[in-house]
Design a protein around this motif. Structure first.
Motif, PDB file in Angstrom:
ATOM      1  N   THR A 149       0.847  -1.204   0.000  1.00 40.29           N
ATOM      2  CA  THR A 149       0.000   0.000   0.000  1.00 40.29           C
ATOM      3  C   THR A 149       0.878   1.249   0.000  1.00 40.29           C
ATOM      4  OG1 THR A 149      -1.709  -1.181   1.218  1.00 40.29           O
ATOM      5  CG2 THR A 149      -1.836   1.224   1.240  1.00 40.29           C
ATOM      6  N   HIS A 182       1.335   1.254  10.188  1.00 38.68           N
ATOM      7  CA  HIS A 182       1.912   0.339   9.194  1.00 38.68           C
ATOM      8  C   HIS A 182       2.177   1.048   7.866  1.00 38.68           C
ATOM      9  CE1 HIS A 182       0.193  -2.576  12.066  1.00 38.68           C
ATOM     10  NE2 HIS A 182       1.293  -3.231  11.756  1.00 38.68           N
ATOM     11  N   ASP A 202       1.391  11.310  15.323  1.00 39.47           N
ATOM     12  CA  ASP A 202       0.650  10.083  15.618  1.00 39.47           C
ATOM     13  C   ASP A 202       0.168  10.181  17.058  1.00 39.47           C
ATOM     14  OD1 ASP A 202       0.758   6.949  14.235  1.00 39.47           O
ATOM     15  OD2 ASP A 202       0.005   7.192  16.264  1.00 39.47           O
TER      16      ASP A 202
HETATM   17  P1  NAD Z   1      -2.378   1.465  11.573  1.00 42.04           P
HETATM   18  O1  NAD Z   1      -3.398   1.255  12.636  1.00 42.04           O
HETATM   19  O2  NAD Z   1      -1.163   0.604  11.548  1.00 42.04           O
HETATM   20  O3  NAD Z   1      -1.882   2.979  11.565  1.00 42.04           O
HETATM   21  C1  NAD Z   1      -2.707   4.066  11.806  1.00 42.04           C
HETATM   22  C2  NAD Z   1      -1.921   5.022  12.698  1.00 42.04           C
HETATM   23  O4  NAD Z   1      -2.656   6.223  12.835  1.00 42.04           O
HETATM   24  C3  NAD Z   1      -1.680   4.461  14.091  1.00 42.04           C
HETATM   25  O5  NAD Z   1      -0.306   4.532  14.397  1.00 42.04           O
HETATM   26  C4  NAD Z   1      -2.525   5.372  14.982  1.00 42.04           C
HETATM   27  O6  NAD Z   1      -1.968   5.551  16.254  1.00 42.04           O
HETATM   28  C5  NAD Z   1      -2.513   6.639  14.168  1.00 42.04           C
HETATM   29  N1  NAD Z   1      -3.611   7.572  14.465  1.00 42.04           N
HETATM   30  C6  NAD Z   1      -4.879   7.299  14.839  1.00 42.04           C
HETATM   31  N2  NAD Z   1      -5.571   8.443  15.000  1.00 42.04           N
HETATM   32  C7  NAD Z   1      -4.723   9.451  14.726  1.00 42.04           C
HETATM   33  C8  NAD Z   1      -4.842  10.855  14.715  1.00 42.04           C
HETATM   34  N3  NAD Z   1      -6.004  11.459  15.020  1.00 42.04           N
HETATM   35  N4  NAD Z   1      -3.766  11.597  14.381  1.00 42.04           N
HETATM   36  C9  NAD Z   1      -2.591  11.000  14.079  1.00 42.04           C
HETATM   37  N5  NAD Z   1      -2.419   9.666  14.076  1.00 42.04           N
HETATM   38  C10 NAD Z   1      -3.465   8.903  14.395  1.00 42.04           C
HETATM   39  O7  NAD Z   1      -3.194   1.325  10.199  1.00 42.04           O
HETATM   40  P2  NAD Z   1      -2.559   1.184   8.739  1.00 42.04           P
HETATM   41  O8  NAD Z   1      -2.611  -0.240   8.345  1.00 42.04           O
HETATM   42  O9  NAD Z   1      -1.283   1.937   8.655  1.00 42.04           O
HETATM   43  O10 NAD Z   1      -3.686   1.924   7.879  1.00 42.04           O
HETATM   44  C11 NAD Z   1      -3.775   3.342   7.900  1.00 42.04           C
HETATM   45  C12 NAD Z   1      -4.968   3.789   7.062  1.00 42.04           C
HETATM   46  O11 NAD Z   1      -4.841   3.298   5.723  1.00 42.04           O
HETATM   47  C13 NAD Z   1      -6.326   3.256   7.532  1.00 42.04           C
HETATM   48  O12 NAD Z   1      -7.298   4.226   7.241  1.00 42.04           O
HETATM   49  C14 NAD Z   1      -6.555   2.033   6.664  1.00 42.04           C
HETATM   50  O13 NAD Z   1      -7.932   1.741   6.537  1.00 42.04           O
HETATM   51  C15 NAD Z   1      -5.973   2.514   5.356  1.00 42.04           C
HETATM   52  N6  NAD Z   1      -5.520   1.455   4.474  1.00 42.04           N
HETATM   53  C16 NAD Z   1      -4.571   0.583   4.885  1.00 42.04           C
HETATM   54  C17 NAD Z   1      -4.120  -0.406   4.030  1.00 42.04           C
HETATM   55  C18 NAD Z   1      -3.033  -1.357   4.459  1.00 42.04           C
HETATM   56  O14 NAD Z   1      -2.461  -2.033   3.597  1.00 42.04           O
HETATM   57  N7  NAD Z   1      -2.695  -1.427   5.736  1.00 42.04           N
HETATM   58  C19 NAD Z   1      -4.650  -0.517   2.737  1.00 42.04           C
HETATM   59  C20 NAD Z   1      -5.618   0.397   2.317  1.00 42.04           C
HETATM   60  C21 NAD Z   1      -6.049   1.376   3.209  1.00 42.04           C
END
Ligand code: NAD
Length: 356
Positions: A149, A182, A202
């Motif tokens: 991603t 991630h 974060d």
């Molecule tokens: P993750 O939970 O690993 O990371 C999200 C991060 O955002 C966390 O570290 C969290 O502490 C932080 N966070 C939460 N609220 C916050 C705020 N108000 N301000 C700043 N930071 C904040 O999730 P991820 O897998 O990295 O996914 C991130 C986004 O991308 C999500 O919306 C997910 O749906 C989307 N997404 C992820 C993937 C994937 O491959 N992981 C694919 C498509 C879409």
């Protein structure tokens, strides 16, 4: 809610209501479209306040997958499932296996995968009852989608930079990262390698600190990140962070990130357009995750092939932004148009009779 009216309005094919008295399973599987192939979309587990909330969510998410998969060039339709319940309290082997039985009844019209509230280990359990589960922990499965991603988001950002500044290089550009989880962390690595200057926030301080330590990012408070003066604001945390409250504070030229459903409403996309901020539609730029998991359907999963395919997001983003510019429409509409055109054109082929 009037389910049929909603399904008619948005062109849904099927909504399966799943119930198992013994396990207590209450789940919904929505198939929005199988025009391009079997529906693919993750399984979310969440303690919805009421049934209408769950139905609306699964329908909205399934339709989103149709557009994401179509625009990513996949031969897959859109679907999604939700298990109603608190994953910490209500999740157990029986619930998951009962859900798997229902996925199996669809005979491959719907493939499920991990989503919020479910894990790779849960997919292993569901996979004991169904052949239509992707992203298992066993070797040969696609594993963590986040690096793929992030690669797609980075490449999509470059396309946006090219549109905006006539130069796809991000060297020296200031990128504000909202979220260092991630996706955010892997994205930070690509950007730092290219010489971008990073600002990060974060809610979990250690995650932002790690990006600061490893990639020289400046850390700001989570409630300040959207107002940072930067070239690119990159939402990688929650959805709906681009909304009437945040938009007036934005000081960026481009919004491009991995988070799903970044716009609270379509009108927010119109407002970005009005303010001259280039919005890269979320489902175009964050398709790397679904591209990664869909690779499992090509035979043995191949990480290199998935990465190569995710890199084409750069081309997809360029196409969307060029269409928006040439037609004078907001970018989110251009993305929908491209997805719908592909469904119309390729879906038509399925009407052709093939003997055998
Ligand atoms: P993750 O939970 O690993 O990371 C999200 C991060 O955002 C966390 O570290 C969290 O502490 C932080 N966070 C939460 N609220 C916050 C705020 N108000 N301000 C700043 N930071 C904040 O999730 P991820 O897998 O990295 O996914 C991130 C986004 O991308 C999500 O919306 C997910 O749906 C989307 N997404 C992820 C993937 C994937 O491959 N992981 C694919 C498509 C879409």
């Amino acid at each position: 809610m009037d389910i049929f009216a909603h399904m008619t309005r948005y062109g849904f094919e099927q909504l399966l209501v799943c119930h198992d008295r013994v396990s207590g399973l209450k789940a919904l599987i929505a198939i929005h479209s199988t025009t391009l192939g079997p529906a693919l979309g993750g399984c979310r587990m969440y303690p919805y306040a009421d049934e209408d909330d769950a139905i609306l969510d699964v329908l909205r998410l399934a339709r989103g997958m149709t557009y994401k998969n179509a625009a990513a060039g996949l031969d897959l339709g859109g679907g999604k499932s939700v298990i109603i319940g608190d994953p910490r309290r209500d999740k157990n082997e029986l619930v998951l296996r009962a859900f798997g039985r229902f996925v199996q009844t669809l005979g491959g019209r719907y493939y499920t995968a991990e989503d919020s509230g479910t894990s790779v280990e849960d997919m292993d359990v569901i996979g004991r009852e169904s052949d239509y589960v992707l992203g298992l922990s066993t070797s040969g499965s696609s594993g963590d989608p986040s690096p793929v991603t992030a690669l797609g988001v980075w490449r999509g950002m470059k396309a946006a930079a090219g549109m905006r500044w006539g130069d796809e290089s991000l060297k020296g550009r200031v990128v504000a990262l909202q979220g260092a989880g991630h996706v955010g962390y892997s994205l930070a690595r690509h950007l730092a390698d290219e010489g971008a200057r990073l600002v990060v926030a974060d809610v979990v301080a250690e995650r932002a600190d790690r990006v600061a330590r490893e990639f020289g990012a400046q850390v700001v408070a989570p409630d300040a990140i959207h107002a940072v003066t930067c070239d690119i604001l990159s939402p990688n945390a929650l959805g709906a962070t681009i909304n009437p409250k945040t938009i007036p504070h934005l000081k960026c030229a481009i919004v491009a990130g991995g988070a799903n459903n970044q716009l609270e409403a379509e009108t927010d996309g119109d407002e970005l357009e009005r303010r001259g901020i280039l919005y890269v539609p979320d489902y175009i730029i964050n398709a790397g995750g679904v591209i990664n998991v869909a690779d499992e359907l090509e035979g043995a999963y191949n990480r290199d092939r998935a990465l190569k395919r995710a890199a084409t997001i750069q081309v997809n983003v360029r196409r969307v932004l060029e269409l928006a510019a040439s037609e004078g429409m907001p970018t989110y509409r251009a993305a929908d148009r491209i997805a719908e055109q592909r469904m119309g054109a390729i879906g038509r082929l399925h009407q052709m009779y093939l003997p055998g």
